[in-house]
Design a protein around this motif. Structure first.
Motif, PDB file in Angstrom:
ATOM      1  N   GLU A 140       0.822  -1.211   0.000  1.00 29.25           N
ATOM      2  CA  GLU A 140       0.000   0.000   0.000  1.00 29.25           C
ATOM      3  C   GLU A 140       0.857   1.263   0.000  1.00 29.25           C
ATOM      4  OE1 GLU A 140      -2.541  -0.449   3.427  1.00 29.25           O
ATOM      5  OE2 GLU A 140      -3.827  -1.897   2.396  1.00 29.25           O
ATOM      6  N   PRO A 141       0.340   2.331  -0.586  1.00 29.04           N
ATOM      7  CA  PRO A 141       1.077   3.599  -0.546  1.00 29.04           C
ATOM      8  C   PRO A 141       1.101   4.163   0.872  1.00 29.04           C
ATOM      9  CG  PRO A 141      -1.077   3.901  -1.561  1.00 29.04           C
ATOM     10  CD  PRO A 141      -0.924   2.435  -1.320  1.00 29.04           C
ATOM     11  N   LEU A 142       1.982   5.144   1.092  1.00 23.07           N
ATOM     12  CA  LEU A 142       2.123   5.718   2.435  1.00 23.07           C
ATOM     13  C   LEU A 142       1.112   6.822   2.688  1.00 23.07           C
ATOM     14  CD1 LEU A 142       6.031   6.049   2.430  1.00 23.07           C
ATOM     15  CD2 LEU A 142       4.667   4.195   3.373  1.00 23.07           C
ATOM     16  N   GLY A 143       0.745   7.553   1.623  1.00 25.39           N
ATOM     17  CA  GLY A 143      -0.169   8.689   1.788  1.00 25.39           C
ATOM     18  C   GLY A 143       0.416   9.936   1.143  1.00 25.39           C
ATOM     19  N   SER A 162       9.197  12.397  -7.258  1.00 24.86           N
ATOM     20  CA  SER A 162       7.761  12.266  -7.539  1.00 24.86           C
ATOM     21  C   SER A 162       7.428  10.973  -8.279  1.00 24.86           C
ATOM     22  CB  SER A 162       7.254  13.474  -8.331  1.00 24.86           C
ATOM     23  OG  SER A 162       7.898  13.581  -9.583  1.00 24.86           O
ATOM     24  N   ALA A 163       8.282  10.524  -9.206  1.00 27.31           N
ATOM     25  CA  ALA A 163       7.898   9.381 -10.046  1.00 27.31           C
ATOM     26  C   ALA A 163       7.654   8.104  -9.231  1.00 27.31           C
ATOM     27  CB  ALA A 163       8.929   9.149 -11.147  1.00 27.31           C
ATOM     28  N   PRO A 164       8.584   7.689  -8.367  1.00 24.91           N
ATOM     29  CA  PRO A 164       8.286   6.476  -7.591  1.00 24.91           C
ATOM     30  C   PRO A 164       7.142   6.693  -6.616  1.00 24.91           C
ATOM     31  CG  PRO A 164      10.376   7.452  -6.875  1.00 24.91           C
ATOM     32  CD  PRO A 164       9.943   8.190  -8.105  1.00 24.91           C
ATOM     33  N   ALA A 165       7.073   7.901  -6.022  1.00 27.06           N
ATOM     34  CA  ALA A 165       5.990   8.173  -5.063  1.00 27.06           C
ATOM     35  C   ALA A 165       4.643   8.021  -5.759  1.00 27.06           C
ATOM     36  CB  ALA A 165       6.137   9.584  -4.491  1.00 27.06           C
ATOM     37  N   LEU A 166       4.505   8.644  -6.921  1.00 25.03           N
ATOM     38  CA  LEU A 166       3.216   8.627  -7.625  1.00 25.03           C
ATOM     39  C   LEU A 166       2.915   7.236  -8.185  1.00 25.03           C
ATOM     40  CD1 LEU A 166       3.241  11.612  -7.069  1.00 25.03           C
ATOM     41  CD2 LEU A 166       2.927  12.075  -9.497  1.00 25.03           C
ATOM     42  N   ALA A 167       3.929   6.569  -8.711  1.00 23.53           N
ATOM     43  CA  ALA A 167       3.700   5.228  -9.266  1.00 23.53           C
ATOM     44  C   ALA A 167       3.108   4.300  -8.207  1.00 23.53           C
ATOM     45  CB  ALA A 167       4.998   4.645  -9.810  1.00 23.53           C
ATOM     46  N   CYS A 168       3.535   4.493  -6.965  1.00 26.67           N
ATOM     47  CA  CYS A 168       3.054   3.631  -5.880  1.00 26.67           C
ATOM     48  C   CYS A 168       1.698   4.070  -5.345  1.00 26.67           C
ATOM     49  CB  CYS A 168       4.065   3.620  -4.738  1.00 26.67           C
ATOM     50  SG  CYS A 168       5.621   2.838  -5.177  1.00 26.67           S
ATOM     51  N   GLY A 169       1.156   5.183  -5.856  1.00 28.91           N
ATOM     52  CA  GLY A 169      -0.178   5.609  -5.433  1.00 28.91           C
ATOM     53  C   GLY A 169      -0.187   6.706  -4.380  1.00 28.91           C
ATOM     54  N   ASN A 170       0.999   7.263  -4.056  1.00 25.76           N
ATOM     55  CA  ASN A 170       1.056   8.367  -3.094  1.00 25.76           C
ATOM     56  C   ASN A 170       0.748   9.692  -3.778  1.00 25.76           C
ATOM     57  OD1 ASN A 170       2.492   6.919  -0.714  1.00 25.76           O
ATOM     58  ND2 ASN A 170       3.754   6.426  -2.501  1.00 25.76           N
ATOM     59  N   ALA A 171       0.470  10.718  -2.975  1.00 22.90           N
ATOM     60  CA  ALA A 171       0.443  12.093  -3.472  1.00 22.90           C
ATOM     61  C   ALA A 171       1.684  12.796  -2.927  1.00 22.90           C
ATOM     62  CB  ALA A 171      -0.813  12.800  -3.002  1.00 22.90           C
ATOM     63  N   GLN A 473       4.174   0.489   1.946  1.00 26.11           N
ATOM     64  CA  GLN A 473       4.286  -0.305   3.172  1.00 26.11           C
ATOM     65  C   GLN A 473       3.439  -1.563   2.974  1.00 26.11           C
ATOM     66  OE1 GLN A 473       2.942   2.413   6.161  1.00 26.11           O
ATOM     67  NE2 GLN A 473       1.176   3.027   4.968  1.00 26.11           N
ATOM     68  N   ARG A 474       3.867  -2.631   3.646  1.00 28.27           N
ATOM     69  CA  ARG A 474       3.138  -3.892   3.480  1.00 28.27           C
ATOM     70  C   ARG A 474       2.087  -4.024   4.563  1.00 28.27           C
ATOM     71  NH1 ARG A 474       8.314  -5.406   1.900  1.00 28.27           N
ATOM     72  NH2 ARG A 474       8.406  -6.709   0.037  1.00 28.27           N
ATOM     73  N   LYS A 475       0.900  -4.418   4.163  1.00 33.09           N
ATOM     74  CA  LYS A 475      -0.123  -4.781   5.143  1.00 33.09           C
ATOM     75  C   LYS A 475      -0.315  -6.288   5.045  1.00 33.09           C
ATOM     76  CE  LYS A 475      -3.950  -2.471   5.752  1.00 33.09           C
ATOM     77  NZ  LYS A 475      -5.119  -1.799   5.165  1.00 33.09           N
ATOM     78  N   THR A 476      -0.279  -6.966   6.170  1.00 33.61           N
ATOM     79  CA  THR A 476      -0.496  -8.412   6.189  1.00 33.61           C
ATOM     80  C   THR A 476      -1.959  -8.698   6.505  1.00 33.61           C
ATOM     81  OG1 THR A 476       1.762  -8.750   6.967  1.00 33.61           O
ATOM     82  CG2 THR A 476       0.230 -10.588   7.252  1.00 33.61           C
ATOM     83  N   VAL A 477      -2.561  -9.552   5.692  1.00 37.32           N
ATOM     84  CA  VAL A 477      -3.941  -9.972   5.946  1.00 37.32           C
ATOM     85  C   VAL A 477      -3.924 -11.479   6.206  1.00 37.32           C
ATOM     86  CG1 VAL A 477      -6.290 -10.102   5.022  1.00 37.32           C
ATOM     87  CG2 VAL A 477      -4.804  -8.176   4.392  1.00 37.32           C
ATOM     88  N   TYR A 478      -4.363 -11.862   7.387  1.00 30.30           N
ATOM     89  CA  TYR A 478      -4.374 -13.282   7.776  1.00 30.30           C
ATOM     90  C   TYR A 478      -5.807 -13.788   7.637  1.00 30.30           C
ATOM     91  CZ  TYR A 478      -3.676 -17.419  10.746  1.00 30.30           C
ATOM     92  OH  TYR A 478      -3.589 -18.704  11.227  1.00 30.30           O
ATOM     93  N   VAL A 479      -5.987 -14.927   6.973  1.00 25.31           N
ATOM     94  CA  VAL A 479      -7.337 -15.442   6.717  1.00 25.31           C
ATOM     95  C   VAL A 479      -7.472 -16.842   7.323  1.00 25.31           C
ATOM     96  CG1 VAL A 479      -9.069 -15.966   4.950  1.00 25.31           C
ATOM     97  CG2 VAL A 479      -7.380 -14.160   4.548  1.00 25.31           C
ATOM     98  N   GLU A 480      -8.382 -16.995   8.249  1.00 28.46           N
ATOM     99  CA  GLU A 480      -8.611 -18.299   8.893  1.00 28.46           C
ATOM    100  C   GLU A 480      -9.591 -19.113   8.045  1.00 28.46           C
ATOM    101  OE1 GLU A 480      -7.184 -19.651  11.879  1.00 28.46           O
ATOM    102  OE2 GLU A 480      -8.080 -21.264  10.693  1.00 28.46           O
ATOM    103  N   LEU A 481      -9.265 -20.354   7.789  1.00 24.78           N
ATOM    104  CA  LEU A 481     -10.174 -21.216   7.017  1.00 24.78           C
ATOM    105  C   LEU A 481     -10.948 -22.179   7.925  1.00 24.78           C
ATOM    106  CD1 LEU A 481      -7.832 -22.082   4.001  1.00 24.78           C
ATOM    107  CD2 LEU A 481      -9.629 -20.360   4.096  1.00 24.78           C
ATOM    108  N   GLY A 482     -10.461 -22.349   9.144  1.00 26.96           N
ATOM    109  CA  GLY A 482     -11.145 -23.277  10.047  1.00 26.96           C
ATOM    110  C   GLY A 482     -11.747 -22.549  11.232  1.00 26.96           C
ATOM    111  N   ASP A 483     -11.790 -23.246  12.368  1.00 23.20           N
ATOM    112  CA  ASP A 483     -12.355 -22.652  13.585  1.00 23.20           C
ATOM    113  C   ASP A 483     -11.267 -21.949  14.377  1.00 23.20           C
ATOM    114  OD1 ASP A 483     -14.861 -23.635  13.002  1.00 23.20           O
ATOM    115  OD2 ASP A 483     -14.397 -25.587  13.921  1.00 23.20           O
ATOM    116  N   VAL A 484     -11.711 -21.093  15.257  1.00 21.45           N
ATOM    117  CA  VAL A 484     -10.774 -20.404  16.150  1.00 21.45           C
ATOM    118  C   VAL A 484     -10.420 -21.348  17.290  1.00 21.45           C
ATOM    119  CG1 VAL A 484     -10.474 -18.446  17.711  1.00 21.45           C
ATOM    120  CG2 VAL A 484     -11.727 -18.152  15.552  1.00 21.45           C
ATOM    121  N   ASP A 485      -9.134 -21.585  17.479  1.00 26.02           N
ATOM    122  CA  ASP A 485      -8.675 -22.529  18.490  1.00 26.02           C
ATOM    123  C   ASP A 485      -8.222 -21.738  19.721  1.00 26.02           C
ATOM    124  OD1 ASP A 485      -7.711 -24.665  19.876  1.00 26.02           O
ATOM    125  OD2 ASP A 485      -5.875 -24.886  18.673  1.00 26.02           O
ATOM    126  N   ALA A 486      -9.162 -21.430  20.616  1.00 23.20           N
ATOM    127  CA  ALA A 486      -8.825 -20.631  21.793  1.00 23.20           C
ATOM    128  C   ALA A 486      -8.522 -21.553  22.966  1.00 23.20           C
ATOM    129  CB  ALA A 486      -9.988 -19.718  22.144  1.00 23.20           C
TER     130      ALA A 486
END
Ligand code: NDP
Length: 488
Positions: A140-143, A162-171, A473-486
């Motif tokens: 994701e861009p930084l902002g 500006s070129a790398p900033a804009l290419a990545c979606g920043n202003a 910056q990287r955002k990690t998204v974790y996806v559970e496919l089963g049940d929550v093991d508490a």
């Protein structure tokens, strides 16, 4: 009464007046002529620019990489079409020779925009198979990013940021150096003509106060500065207030090591390029030229002959090799270093003072390309960044000694090695403390390779894939496919 063009700010996709009411002037350093009246952005203007960039970011970051790339490619094409006009403007503002501005300044900016335009659609995250779950990352861009430029390559620096900033979606909100305000505004107009949404690239004019307002602004996510080490430290301290990301491209005092087996003609050519291109106002210059004792006399004589033949004068004359320094104040600083070198016992082989003798030279900030021989490591001309056409020559006897002396500096931007011995070239390159080492050439910075310093020459890298890391910056998204093991 003469009226001069007014240079405004560029905010929200339009040229706008600064609210400060403060004006400064920009001058042609080759003639002293007044070029334009520039409106100074104060804190309220910076706020306005950041607000506009925040809105622009919402639109721009929602577009696909391919859409962003198409707009950036159009901007690069317009830059190429306007090379002559923009190069001429850069010459008037900086004093550099037109032959250089036409060959490098605008076109390297276009190369950079094309490179990152091509990369915009290729940015992606990663996937992690975790058995009963999986995770992926989003890049994701930084902002809103702030770009703050130095005066030696004003347009190129605006593109590199500006070129790398804009290419990545920043202003971006960009502040050019106060001494060279003309071309960043043109770049903003070109981006608009290419279809960039309003607010994505903004320009505020001004001095350190404007830079400080940007750096301290809570809605700015990142600051990328090109400037002096001292400025880098101030920017980093100010950025700490909201833990902004920083990229710092700072000064240098780089070594160029010429071994006894070097191709002498090439080594001399590189030493000239490494010291006198753009009047020596290049951060990565190889200003400490270490020459093996056995070839010293021949090398220095060849340097002298070719330096004496350099044409210094009117930057708009295509035959000129060495133009004007950026300002009277900077010329005085460079001349003071030359005087200090003479007082310390260094021997002037060529140059050694201000260039004079005709109306052009007498009117402008011209310093003769200067070679100092018989230098010692402790001299101020060897230790400190002069940022002018001043080369220091130092003699060495063996490899271990020269590597230690080359590294004996707080800087670490660049280095060069001339040798025909492959093993030695790579061995020495590995030991030199520098962000980039050239073997058998100097000062080439193609867009494909990372550029930046180690030690006090900077943090982060510009150009290449590496720049993407600094504008996303990287955002990690974790996806559970089963049940929550508490456990409870
Ligand atoms: P400066 O550090 O004086 O200025 C750089 C920019 O920072 C200018 O726009 C300046 O504004 C601004 N600025 C100054 N103080 C602050 C502050 N406290 N907060 C925020 N911004 C501030 O450098 P120069 O313009 O004199 O450029 C020469 C230097 O840049 C040399 O040391 C050179 O080595 C380095 N450089 C490094 C490069 C690299 O890639 N590593 C490339 C080119 C140059 P203003 O000047 O308008 O007041």
């Amino acid at each position: 009464m003469t009226t001069f063009p007014i240079v405004q700010l560029f905010i929200g996709g339009a040229l706008v007046d600064a609210s400060s009411g403060e004006i400064f002037e920009t001058r042609n350093p080759a003639t002293g002529d007044h070029l334009a009246q520039v409106q100074h952005a104060n804190v309220a203007d910076v706020d306005r620019a950041v607000e506009s960039a925040t809105k622009g970011f919402q639109v721009w970051s929602a577009m696909t990489g391919a859409e962003r790339g198409r707009i950036l490619n159009r901007a690069a094409a317009i830059l190429r079409e306007r090379n002559d006009e923009l190069a001429r403007m850069e010459v008037l503002d900086t004093g550099k020779p037109i032959s250089e501005a036409i060959a490098v300044d605008v076109l390297s900016g276009a190369d950079c925009i094309e490179y990152f335009a091509g990369m915009a659609a290729t940015l992606h995250g990663e996937h992690f198979d975790l058995g009963g779950s999986f995770a992926y990352t989003r890049r994701e861009p930084l902002g809103v990013c702030a770009g703050i430029g130095a005066w030696n390559y004003p347009l190129q620096i605006a593109c590199w940021k500006s070129a790398p900033a804009l290419a990545c979606g920043n202003a971006m909100v960009f502040k050019p150096a106060e001494l060279t305000p003309l071309t960043a505004i043109k770049l903003a107009e070109i981006y608009r003509e290419a279809g960039l949404p309003d607010g994505v690239f903004n320009v505020v004019q001004g001095d350190a106060r404007t830079g400080e307002a940007l750096t301290a602004h809570p809605d700015v996510a990142k600051v990328s500065l090109t400037g002096e080490v001292g400025t880098g430290k101030r920017v980093m301290a100010a950025a700490a207030s909201t833990l902004k990301h920083v990229t710092l491209e700072l000064g240098g005092k780089s070594p160029l090591v010429v071994f006894e087996d070097a191709n002498l003609t090439n080594a001399v050519s590189a030493a000239l390029l490494a010291n006198f291109y753009t009047q020596g106002e290049v951060c990565s210059n190889g200003t400490r030229v270490f020459v093996h004792r056995s070839i010293h006399d021949e090398f220095v004589e060849a340097l002298r002959v070719r330096t004496d033949a350099l044409i210094i004068g009117d930057p708009l004359d295509p035959a000129t090799h060495v133009g004007a320094l950026i300002s009277q104040a900077h010329m005085a600083k460079v001349l003071a270093y030359i005087d200090a070198g003479i007082a310390a016992g260094a021997v002037v082989v060529s140059g050694g003072g201000r260039a004079s003798g005709n109306a052009i030279l007498d009117a402008g900030c011209f310093v003769r390309p200067t070679i100092f021989d018989a230098c010692t490591d402790d001299m101020a001309i060897v230790q400190e960044e002069i940022f002018g056409p001043v080369m220091t020559v130092l003699v060495f006897d063996d490899e271990t000694e020269v590597v230690a002396r080359a590294n004996d500096t707080r800087f670490g931007l660049a280095a060069g090695v001339f040798t025909q011995n492959l093993s030695r070239g790579h061995r020495v390159a590995a030991q030199l403390e520098a962000g980039i080492v050239w073997i058998n050439n100097y000062n080439l910075t193609p867009i494909e390779v990372p550029f930046g310093g180690v030690k006090q020459s900077g943090i982060g890298r510009e150009n290449s894939h590496a720049a993407i890391e600094h504008y996303t910056q990287r955002k990690t998204v974790y996806v559970e496919l089963g049940d929550v093991d508490a456990p409870y």
